[in-house]
Scaffold this active site. Structure first.
Site, PDB file in Angstrom:
ATOM      1  N   GLY A  10       0.814  -1.208   0.000  1.00 43.32           N
ATOM      2  CA  GLY A  10       0.000   0.000   0.000  1.00 43.32           C
ATOM      3  C   GLY A  10       0.848   1.258   0.000  1.00 43.32           C
ATOM      4  CD  GLN A  11      -2.021   6.049  -1.000  1.00 38.21           C
ATOM      5  OE1 GLN A  11      -1.692   7.140  -1.457  1.00 38.21           O
ATOM      6  NE2 GLN A  11      -3.195   5.859  -0.418  1.00 38.21           N
ATOM      7  CG  ASP A  46      -4.605 -14.248   5.188  1.00 42.13           C
ATOM      8  OD1 ASP A  46      -5.020 -13.188   5.701  1.00 42.13           O
ATOM      9  OD2 ASP A  46      -5.350 -15.073   4.626  1.00 42.13           O
ATOM     10  CB  ALA A  70      -6.363  -0.585   6.307  1.00 44.54           C
ATOM     11  CB  THR A 111      -9.242   6.132   9.478  1.00 50.41           C
ATOM     12  OG1 THR A 111      -9.878   7.088   8.627  1.00 50.41           O
ATOM     13  CG2 THR A 111     -10.332   5.300  10.150  1.00 50.41           C
ATOM     14  CG  ASP A 112     -10.222  11.151   8.655  1.00 52.40           C
ATOM     15  OD1 ASP A 112      -9.589  10.238   8.101  1.00 52.40           O
ATOM     16  OD2 ASP A 112     -11.027  11.884   8.043  1.00 52.40           O
ATOM     17  CE1 TYR A 135     -10.972   2.418   6.138  1.00 53.90           C
ATOM     18  CE2 TYR A 135     -11.674   4.680   6.512  1.00 53.90           C
ATOM     19  CZ  TYR A 135     -10.667   3.735   6.394  1.00 53.90           C
ATOM     20  OH  TYR A 135      -9.361   4.131   6.540  1.00 53.90           O
ATOM     21  CE  LYS A 139      -8.291   1.652   9.963  1.00 52.22           C
ATOM     22  NZ  LYS A 139      -7.067   0.850   9.686  1.00 52.22           N
TER      23      LYS A 139
END
Length: 301
Positions: A10-11, A46, A70, A111-112, A135, A139
């Site tokens: 991911g990023q 995994d 995520a 996350t926000d 989502y 989270k």
């Protein structure tokens, strides 16, 4: 020291990998330079299977885990509730339980979206959580599972993440600039972009501080907020992307109601970063400066 990074494709995981690879020029911390990193994606590990986590940490004597994995498809999560819960909640529970059993320090990225976006000032870590969609709900359940497990570590909530890697708002705008003369972008959702490279750098500093005992390893889970400095709307963000990249596109400011989505977005997502800056002596760049760096990298690649 052996450090496992999950979600490495991911990023954030990709930025961590690049920073570690470029330690000679960009990150000279001795602890990080002398550590062995294990960058994994679902094919290599995994994390939705606790026995796989246990086997991996045992075979590789893991000391730290940075969980970047995520399920982030916010709208799709409304349909794929079970999958979102498995990755964002149950996998975190498995990681945290293994970390408690093995004495591994866990850093988990949140996350926000755990907030409802109705605040009038930047969110602090103790503000009431009230996610508005699947989502955010999953989270938040991941955060709660981590805290319940009793493992040592921290949760870092972030917002509006972008990078030269993966799919994100910046790359979408640059792609649309090649085919569009005019775009409508939402102006009534406000927050702060986060350059994944900046967050990755902060994570490595935190790991180094914890490992060197300059900060004592915390006995309970602590929550922190991290995004770049400053505030903008998605409209402002898009304007800056086109100005920096030299694209002359007309942007129309539109309201959220003009662009309906399956998942409800928070209207206000500004995060207060004072706690992480004070506790770890972290300098956070201004969002436009980081955006300029990222766009330059994208255009030069």
């Amino acid at each position: 020291m052996n450090i496992l990074v999950t979600g490495a494709s991911g990023q954030l995981g990709s930025e961590l990998r690049e920073l570690v690879k470029n330690t000679e020029s960009e990150f000279t911390d001795k602890i990080i330079k002398n550590s062995k990193f294990f960058f994994t994606n679902k094919d290599k590990l995994d994390i939705t299977k606790k026995e796989d986590i246990e086997k991996f940490v045992n075979e590789n004597s893991i000391d730290f885990i940075i969980n970047c994995a995520a399920y982030t498809a916010v709208d799709k999560a409304e349909e794929e509730k079970e999958l979102a819960d498995l990755v964002n909640h149950k996998a975190v529970e498995y990681l945290a339980n293994v970390c408690r059993q093995k004495g591994i320090y866990l850093i988990h990225i949140s996350t926000d979206y755990v907030f409802d976006g109705k605040n009038y000032r930047p969110y602090v870590e103790t503000d009431k959580v009230a996610p508005q969609g699947v989502y955010g709900e999953t989270k938040l359940k991941g955060e709660e599972a981590f805290k319940k497990a009793g493992a040592k570590g921290i949760i870092i909530r972030t917002s509006w993440v972008y990078s030269s890697y993966g799919h994100n708002f910046v790359k979408t705008m640059l792609r649309l600039a090649q085919t569009k003369d005019e775009l409508g972008v939402i102006f009534d959702q406000v927050g702060t972009p986060t350059y994944a490279k900046d967050l990755a750098s902060a994570l490595l500093k935190i790991v180094s501080l914890e490992a060197s005992n300059e900060k004592s390893l915390q006995d309970s889970v602590n929550i922190y907020h991290y995004s770049n400095e400053g505030v903008c709307s998605w409209y402002d963000f898009a304007k800056a992307i086109f100005e920096i990249s030299g694209n002359n596109i007309k942007i129309n400011a539109i309201e959220t109601k003009e662009y309906p989505t399956p998942a409800k977005r928070p209207h206000y997502s500004v995060l207060n970063k004072l706690k992480i800056k004070n506790d770890f002596n972290i300098h956070i760049p201004y969002w436009k400066d980081s955006l300029r760096e990222c766009i330059t990298k994208i255009l030069n690649d």
